[in-house]
Design an enzyme around this catalytic site. Sequence first.
Site, PDB file in Angstrom:
ATOM      1  N   HIS A 103      -7.447  -0.627   5.557  1.00 47.61           N
ATOM      2  CA  HIS A 103      -6.413   0.284   6.066  1.00 47.61           C
ATOM      3  C   HIS A 103      -6.203   1.408   5.054  1.00 47.61           C
ATOM      4  O   HIS A 103      -6.235   2.589   5.399  1.00 47.61           O
ATOM      5  CB  HIS A 103      -5.136  -0.509   6.310  1.00 47.61           C
ATOM      6  N   ASP A 149       6.031   4.673   4.999  1.00 41.99           N
ATOM      7  CA  ASP A 149       6.857   3.697   5.737  1.00 41.99           C
ATOM      8  C   ASP A 149       6.906   2.336   5.031  1.00 41.99           C
ATOM      9  O   ASP A 149       7.580   1.415   5.505  1.00 41.99           O
ATOM     10  CB  ASP A 149       6.394   3.556   7.206  1.00 41.99           C
ATOM     11  N   HIS A 150       6.205   2.229   3.889  1.00 41.57           N
ATOM     12  CA  HIS A 150       6.241   1.002   3.087  1.00 41.57           C
ATOM     13  C   HIS A 150       6.817   1.235   1.690  1.00 41.57           C
ATOM     14  O   HIS A 150       7.066   0.283   0.959  1.00 41.57           O
ATOM     15  CB  HIS A 150       4.829   0.402   2.963  1.00 41.57           C
ATOM     16  N   HIS A 183       4.502  -4.603  10.937  1.00 42.05           N
ATOM     17  CA  HIS A 183       4.867  -3.876  12.167  1.00 42.05           C
ATOM     18  C   HIS A 183       4.926  -4.819  13.366  1.00 42.05           C
ATOM     19  O   HIS A 183       4.182  -5.800  13.437  1.00 42.05           O
ATOM     20  CB  HIS A 183       3.843  -2.777  12.496  1.00 42.05           C
ATOM     21  N   HIS A 213       1.493   3.953   1.890  1.00 41.67           N
ATOM     22  CA  HIS A 213       2.072   4.727   2.994  1.00 41.67           C
ATOM     23  C   HIS A 213       3.605   4.775   2.902  1.00 41.67           C
ATOM     24  O   HIS A 213       4.237   3.768   2.561  1.00 41.67           O
ATOM     25  CB  HIS A 213       1.626   4.155   4.337  1.00 41.67           C
ATOM     26  N   HIS A 258       0.840  -1.201   0.000  1.00 43.66           N
ATOM     27  CA  HIS A 258       0.000   0.000   0.000  1.00 43.66           C
ATOM     28  C   HIS A 258       0.870   1.245   0.000  1.00 43.66           C
ATOM     29  O   HIS A 258       2.084   1.149   0.106  1.00 43.66           O
ATOM     30  CB  HIS A 258      -1.000  -0.014   1.162  1.00 43.66           C
ATOM     31  N   ASP A 265      -0.173  -3.766   6.325  1.00 41.85           N
ATOM     32  CA  ASP A 265      -0.822  -3.210   7.521  1.00 41.85           C
ATOM     33  C   ASP A 265      -2.293  -3.616   7.607  1.00 41.85           C
ATOM     34  O   ASP A 265      -3.109  -2.894   8.191  1.00 41.85           O
ATOM     35  CB  ASP A 265      -0.735  -1.677   7.519  1.00 41.85           C
TER      36      ASP A 265
HETATM   37 FE    FE Z   1       2.793   0.884   8.145  1.00 40.15          FE
HETATM   38 ZN    ZN Z   2       0.098   1.752   6.535  1.00 41.81          ZN
END
Ligand code: FE
Ligand code: ZN
Length: 256
Positions: A108, A56-57, A168, A54, A52, A130
């Site tokens: 999410h 942090d990915h 995570h 975001h 996805h 996530d």
């Molecule tokens: Fe994340």
């Molecule tokens: Zn995420």
Amino acid sequence: MKLIPLPAFTDNYIWLLHDGQQALVVDPGAAEPVLQALSRLGLQLEAILVTHHHPDHTAGVDALRQASAAKVFGPAHEMMPEPLSRLGDGAKIECLGLRFEVIEVPGHTAGHIAYYCAKVDQAPLLFCGDTLFSAGCGRLFEGSPAQMLNSLDRLAALPDSTRVCCAHEYTLSNLKFASAVEPHNQALAAYFETVQTLRAKQQITLPSTILLERQINPFLRSREPTVVEAVQRFAASANDEVSVFAALRQWKNEFR
Ligand code: FE
Ligand code: ZN
């Protein structure tokens, strides 16, 4: 095949799978830990799988694409670092000689996808970003409770032995909430002890399995009478499966 979690930021894992020569990584929010692992292990990066949009990915994708010949795969309907191959529900890709199938799991984010391989060595493997966490699930930033419930139902239907690679390390805090929802769940209490021991030594709690998650994850158990009763003490008006699931997620958001 070897499966290695690369820690990133405070609680992310970038999963790396390799056969001794070629590697794939999932959700590289940073390039540096991946580049270090590739050089330490003498691996070539064959593919980057993204679940996805975001940061942090995704924030490491461009640097890794430039540093390697890796193909990049990601969701059909999200903003992504281009160029990449966009994958919708049921799409199949080949990496490291393995076949991965895409499962769309909105909730999410609106276009979140998961990658499932039916057989890596002995057991199936799931990269779920996530969407599903051990003992929890992702926050509903873009999707509806009905979508997330359906997405989690699809993941829960995978084989018991499926190794669940979440993005995570949220297991311990998720278990505190899960224990408040189901204080008499024996499997949950036992797993809570295991996870407390692991985290006290700063060890990873993943991958989980679908069998374990079905036993201890309240978001996969939202139709269980014990869970429904607990949720209705939090939100008396929750009276169908989607509103129970929505109230459970809301309860978790407020839980300290
Ligand atoms: Fe994340
Ligand atoms: Zn995420």
